[in-house]
Design a protein around this motif. Structure first.
Motif, PDB file in Angstrom:
ATOM      1  N   GLU A 169       0.938 -10.268   3.872  1.00 52.14           N
ATOM      2  CA  GLU A 169       0.625  -9.135   2.993  1.00 52.14           C
ATOM      3  C   GLU A 169       1.287  -9.251   1.635  1.00 52.14           C
ATOM      4  O   GLU A 169       0.980  -8.485   0.721  1.00 52.14           O
ATOM      5  CB  GLU A 169       1.104  -7.820   3.643  1.00 52.14           C
ATOM      6  CG  GLU A 169       0.102  -7.171   4.564  1.00 52.14           C
ATOM      7  CD  GLU A 169      -1.075  -6.570   3.805  1.00 52.14           C
ATOM      8  OE1 GLU A 169      -0.883  -5.570   3.081  1.00 52.14           O
ATOM      9  OE2 GLU A 169      -2.189  -7.092   3.944  1.00 52.14           O
ATOM     10  N   VAL A 170       2.203 -10.191   1.469  1.00 54.03           N
ATOM     11  CA  VAL A 170       3.004 -10.241   0.249  1.00 54.03           C
ATOM     12  C   VAL A 170       2.132 -10.496  -0.983  1.00 54.03           C
ATOM     13  O   VAL A 170       2.354  -9.908  -2.041  1.00 54.03           O
ATOM     14  CB  VAL A 170       4.118 -11.297   0.366  1.00 54.03           C
ATOM     15  CG1 VAL A 170       4.878 -11.444  -0.947  1.00 54.03           C
ATOM     16  CG2 VAL A 170       5.086 -10.901   1.485  1.00 54.03           C
ATOM     17  N   PHE A 177       4.375   4.874  14.079  1.00 47.34           N
ATOM     18  CA  PHE A 177       2.935   5.046  13.848  1.00 47.34           C
ATOM     19  C   PHE A 177       2.376   3.939  12.973  1.00 47.34           C
ATOM     20  O   PHE A 177       1.339   3.338  13.281  1.00 47.34           O
ATOM     21  CB  PHE A 177       2.682   6.413  13.209  1.00 47.34           C
ATOM     22  CG  PHE A 177       1.268   6.616  12.737  1.00 47.34           C
ATOM     23  CD1 PHE A 177       0.249   6.847  13.642  1.00 47.34           C
ATOM     24  CD2 PHE A 177       0.965   6.575  11.378  1.00 47.34           C
ATOM     25  CE1 PHE A 177      -1.062   7.022  13.209  1.00 47.34           C
ATOM     26  CE2 PHE A 177      -0.327   6.759  10.934  1.00 47.34           C
ATOM     27  CZ  PHE A 177      -1.356   6.986  11.856  1.00 47.34           C
ATOM     28  N   VAL A 178       3.065   3.649  11.879  1.00 50.85           N
ATOM     29  CA  VAL A 178       2.593   2.602  10.970  1.00 50.85           C
ATOM     30  C   VAL A 178       2.604   1.248  11.675  1.00 50.85           C
ATOM     31  O   VAL A 178       1.655   0.468  11.566  1.00 50.85           O
ATOM     32  CB  VAL A 178       3.454   2.573   9.685  1.00 50.85           C
ATOM     33  CG1 VAL A 178       3.131   1.342   8.846  1.00 50.85           C
ATOM     34  CG2 VAL A 178       3.226   3.842   8.877  1.00 50.85           C
ATOM     35  N   GLN A 179       3.670   0.985  12.404  1.00 52.78           N
ATOM     36  CA  GLN A 179       3.792  -0.304  13.093  1.00 52.78           C
ATOM     37  C   GLN A 179       2.704  -0.473  14.155  1.00 52.78           C
ATOM     38  O   GLN A 179       2.052  -1.527  14.240  1.00 52.78           O
ATOM     39  CB  GLN A 179       5.173  -0.407  13.750  1.00 52.78           C
ATOM     40  CG  GLN A 179       5.458  -1.747  14.405  1.00 52.78           C
ATOM     41  CD  GLN A 179       5.679  -2.865  13.393  1.00 52.78           C
ATOM     42  OE1 GLN A 179       6.315  -2.664  12.373  1.00 52.78           O
ATOM     43  NE2 GLN A 179       5.133  -4.037  13.679  1.00 52.78           N
ATOM     44  N   ASP A 180       2.486   0.551  14.965  1.00 51.80           N
ATOM     45  CA  ASP A 180       1.592   0.423  16.121  1.00 51.80           C
ATOM     46  C   ASP A 180       0.124   0.679  15.781  1.00 51.80           C
ATOM     47  O   ASP A 180      -0.764   0.024  16.345  1.00 51.80           O
ATOM     48  CB  ASP A 180       2.023   1.400  17.218  1.00 51.80           C
ATOM     49  CG  ASP A 180       3.426   1.122  17.730  1.00 51.80           C
ATOM     50  OD1 ASP A 180       3.905  -0.020  17.555  1.00 51.80           O
ATOM     51  OD2 ASP A 180       4.050   2.049  18.286  1.00 51.80           O
ATOM     52  N   GLU A 181      -0.127   1.622  14.878  1.00 53.40           N
ATOM     53  CA  GLU A 181      -1.504   2.063  14.649  1.00 53.40           C
ATOM     54  C   GLU A 181      -2.134   1.536  13.355  1.00 53.40           C
ATOM     55  O   GLU A 181      -3.348   1.381  13.269  1.00 53.40           O
ATOM     56  CB  GLU A 181      -1.561   3.600  14.633  1.00 53.40           C
ATOM     57  CG  GLU A 181      -1.092   4.257  15.911  1.00 53.40           C
ATOM     58  CD  GLU A 181      -2.076   4.064  17.065  1.00 53.40           C
ATOM     59  OE1 GLU A 181      -3.249   3.733  16.798  1.00 53.40           O
ATOM     60  OE2 GLU A 181      -1.668   4.259  18.218  1.00 53.40           O
ATOM     61  N   ILE A 182      -1.318   1.273  12.338  1.00 59.79           N
ATOM     62  CA  ILE A 182      -1.871   0.953  11.023  1.00 59.79           C
ATOM     63  C   ILE A 182      -1.843  -0.534  10.687  1.00 59.79           C
ATOM     64  O   ILE A 182      -2.813  -1.070  10.149  1.00 59.79           O
ATOM     65  CB  ILE A 182      -1.135   1.759   9.929  1.00 59.79           C
ATOM     66  CG1 ILE A 182      -1.238   3.261  10.222  1.00 59.79           C
ATOM     67  CG2 ILE A 182      -1.718   1.452   8.549  1.00 59.79           C
ATOM     68  CD1 ILE A 182      -2.658   3.771  10.360  1.00 59.79           C
ATOM     69  N   LEU A 183      -0.764  -1.210  11.009  1.00 52.66           N
ATOM     70  CA  LEU A 183      -0.684  -2.636  10.677  1.00 52.66           C
ATOM     71  C   LEU A 183      -1.876  -3.443  11.203  1.00 52.66           C
ATOM     72  O   LEU A 183      -2.356  -4.354  10.501  1.00 52.66           O
ATOM     73  CB  LEU A 183       0.616  -3.246  11.186  1.00 52.66           C
ATOM     74  CG  LEU A 183       1.927  -2.762  10.555  1.00 52.66           C
ATOM     75  CD1 LEU A 183       3.076  -3.671  10.997  1.00 52.66           C
ATOM     76  CD2 LEU A 183       1.847  -2.719   9.050  1.00 52.66           C
ATOM     77  N   GLY A 242      -0.797   2.821   5.005  1.00 51.79           N
ATOM     78  CA  GLY A 242      -0.081   3.971   5.547  1.00 51.79           C
ATOM     79  C   GLY A 242      -0.307   5.244   4.756  1.00 51.79           C
ATOM     80  O   GLY A 242      -0.649   6.290   5.328  1.00 51.79           O
ATOM     81  N   PRO A 243      -0.123   5.223   3.419  1.00 48.50           N
ATOM     82  CA  PRO A 243      -0.390   6.429   2.632  1.00 48.50           C
ATOM     83  C   PRO A 243      -1.835   6.899   2.724  1.00 48.50           C
ATOM     84  O   PRO A 243      -2.105   8.108   2.669  1.00 48.50           O
ATOM     85  CB  PRO A 243      -0.034   5.987   1.207  1.00 48.50           C
ATOM     86  CG  PRO A 243       0.985   4.910   1.396  1.00 48.50           C
ATOM     87  CD  PRO A 243       0.522   4.167   2.614  1.00 48.50           C
ATOM     88  N   VAL A 244      -2.775   5.963   2.867  1.00 48.88           N
ATOM     89  CA  VAL A 244      -4.181   6.340   3.038  1.00 48.88           C
ATOM     90  C   VAL A 244      -4.330   7.121   4.335  1.00 48.88           C
ATOM     91  O   VAL A 244      -4.991   8.174   4.381  1.00 48.88           O
ATOM     92  CB  VAL A 244      -5.079   5.088   3.038  1.00 48.88           C
ATOM     93  CG1 VAL A 244      -6.541   5.461   3.318  1.00 48.88           C
ATOM     94  CG2 VAL A 244      -4.976   4.345   1.710  1.00 48.88           C
ATOM     95  N   ALA A 245      -3.726   6.636   5.400  1.00 46.67           N
ATOM     96  CA  ALA A 245      -3.829   7.292   6.700  1.00 46.67           C
ATOM     97  C   ALA A 245      -3.202   8.689   6.682  1.00 46.67           C
ATOM     98  O   ALA A 245      -3.806   9.662   7.154  1.00 46.67           O
ATOM     99  CB  ALA A 245      -3.160   6.432   7.770  1.00 46.67           C
ATOM    100  N   LEU A 246      -2.006   8.801   6.115  1.00 43.68           N
ATOM    101  CA  LEU A 246      -1.303  10.085   6.107  1.00 43.68           C
ATOM    102  C   LEU A 246      -1.848  11.048   5.050  1.00 43.68           C
ATOM    103  O   LEU A 246      -1.389  12.188   4.955  1.00 43.68           O
ATOM    104  CB  LEU A 246       0.195   9.880   5.885  1.00 43.68           C
ATOM    105  CG  LEU A 246       1.057   9.733   7.140  1.00 43.68           C
ATOM    106  CD1 LEU A 246       0.698   8.470   7.919  1.00 43.68           C
ATOM    107  CD2 LEU A 246       2.543   9.730   6.803  1.00 43.68           C
ATOM    108  N   ASN A 247      -2.819  10.575   4.239  1.00 42.78           N
ATOM    109  CA  ASN A 247      -3.409  11.414   3.186  1.00 42.78           C
ATOM    110  C   ASN A 247      -2.383  11.759   2.117  1.00 42.78           C
ATOM    111  O   ASN A 247      -2.386  12.856   1.553  1.00 42.78           O
ATOM    112  CB  ASN A 247      -4.004  12.698   3.782  1.00 42.78           C
ATOM    113  CG  ASN A 247      -5.036  13.348   2.875  1.00 42.78           C
ATOM    114  OD1 ASN A 247      -5.683  12.680   2.073  1.00 42.78           O
ATOM    115  ND2 ASN A 247      -5.184  14.655   2.991  1.00 42.78           N
TER     116      ASN A 247
END
Length: 401
Positions: A357-358, A19-25, A87-92
């Motif tokens: 992102e680093v 999910f993080v790889q495909d939807e959030i990055l 990612g943490p923002v998305a997953l709440n």
């Protein structure tokens, strides 16, 4: 000790990674990522993606729409989510909401949970937690708290200044810590719930900080005769410090989990670059100066993960794990910073730019050694415990050890 993950947890980890790889990055280049964190519009869009994927608020119980993860489950999923700071923002599961949800679930009344926890667990609202104060008020030493709550009839009147309040801008409600006076007597600190916006709650300024990944940023807040009904006391009057400890122990551990994911991301970016970038007759990775830095990253990532999961296991066994969580917080915050710092160094000039992102991870992760207790305070508490243990175990003079 069995280190294998249960099959269902391993599957959930894989789903979160994908999910993080495909939807959030893809959102990491979104202009709605501002110097004061993701905008509310971006947060809501990300939340809807997590909801559609069945990954929203996995830490809360199924009663409130979550997956009811154990602490070990959080360690696995939060690390996977933290691979992107969105990612943490998305997953709440970002701070301060994740810690506030844990606190409400354990302390709030059913009516308070229906009013405050339910919409937050659904990703509809955000919250903030008001404890830290500017000098000479409470910082790492909560006993210095200057904010007061004076009981008048069936209300409390709250006055004081709070700062470094994460997410205050746009929050639907606040949890406020204040030293409480009833009939002129100081009864200790109390936690209060208040809907926002509210008369007497004023954001005096948005703080420009090194980090930029918390929705709503960080603010200074003036509490000026803020009236809070007695029915909105969270838990019991005078028990605020005890509740704060119950909130902070697991919250400092979940910080470690999320930042471990971010550190792993920085390491992966640096490793990929070092395996392709050529200099002095070979790839950077083939040179010991770079290869050893990345090897040290692997060591720090591995040992941090083990420490986090052990502390999570202790919490799952019903232990308080106060000391263990302090040790993990110190070790993880410093090890994770080392990983990100080395990763930036490996990238060289590229690491100084926002082409990866680093650079953002480096700025954000620096604060981890300060919030939820600076490393020095945790070390001091651990040392005080050692002193008490040594005193209790001391051998009387003249007797052989």
């Amino acid at each position: 000790m069995d280190f294998a993950l249960p099959q269902e947890l391993a599957a959930l980890e894989a789903r979160t990674v994908a999910f993080v790889q495909d939807e959030i990055l893809p959102f990491e280049a979104d202009p709605r990522r501002t110097a004061h964190g993701p905008t509310e519009d971006l947060r809501r869009e990300l939340v809807e993606k997590a909801r559609a994927a069945g990954l929203l608020s996995p830490h809360v119980t199924r009663e409130w729409g979550g997956l009811g993860l154990s602490h070990l489950g959080k360690a696995v999923v939060f690390e996977a989510a933290g691979y992107s700071m969105l990612g943490p923002v998305a997953l709440n599961i970002a701070a301060p909401d994740e810690g506030n949800m844990h606190l409400l679930a354990g302390v709030a009344s059913p009516a308070q949970n229906a009013r405050f926890l339910a919409p937050m667990a659904a990703g509809e609202t955000r919250s903030c937690f008001l404890m830290t104060e500017p000098h000479p008020g409470a910082g790492a030493d909560p006993s210095l708290m200057k904010t007061t709550a004076v009981k008048e009839g069936d209300h409390f009147i709250v006055n004081g200044v709070k700062w470094l309040i994460t997410g205050a801008e746009g929050a639907a409600f606040a949890i406020v810590m204040a030293r409480t006076f009833v009939d002129g007597r100081d009864v200790g600190a109390t936690m209060f719930l208040t809907d926002l916006p509210a008369e007497g709650f004023r954001i005096t300024r948005a703080l420009d900080t090194l980090d930029s990944s918390f929705t709503g940023g960080h603010a200074e807040v003036a509490l000026e005769n803020l009236r809070i009904p007695a029915t909105d006391v969270l838990g019991a009057v005078g028990e605020g410090f005890r509740y704060a400890q119950a909130r902070l122990v697991p919250a400092r551990l979940t910080h470690c989990m999320r930042w471990l994911g971010a550190a792993r991301r920085a390491h992966d970016i640096a490793t990929d670059y070092a395996s392709r970038r050529e200099a002095f007759g070979g790839t950077l990775l083939s040179h010991e100066g770079v290869g050893f830095m990345l090897a040290d990253n692997e060591i720090d990532l591995h040992t941090t993960r083990l420490a986090i999961r052990h502390a999570a296991w202790l919490l799952d066994q019903g232990q308080k794990a106060n000391v263990e969580s302090s040790m993990v917080k110190v070790f993880a915050s410093e090890a994770i910073f080392r990983v990100v710092d080395r990763s930036l160094q490996v990238l060289g000039g590229l690491g100084m730019t926002r082409d990866t992102e680093v650079e953002r991870i480096f700025r954000d992760v620096r604060g981890f050694r300060i919030y939820d207790g600076p490393s020095e305070v945790h070390r001091w508490n651990i040392a005080r415990r050692l002193a008490r243990t040594a005193t209790a175990a001391a051998v009387p003079a003249g007797r052989a050890a």
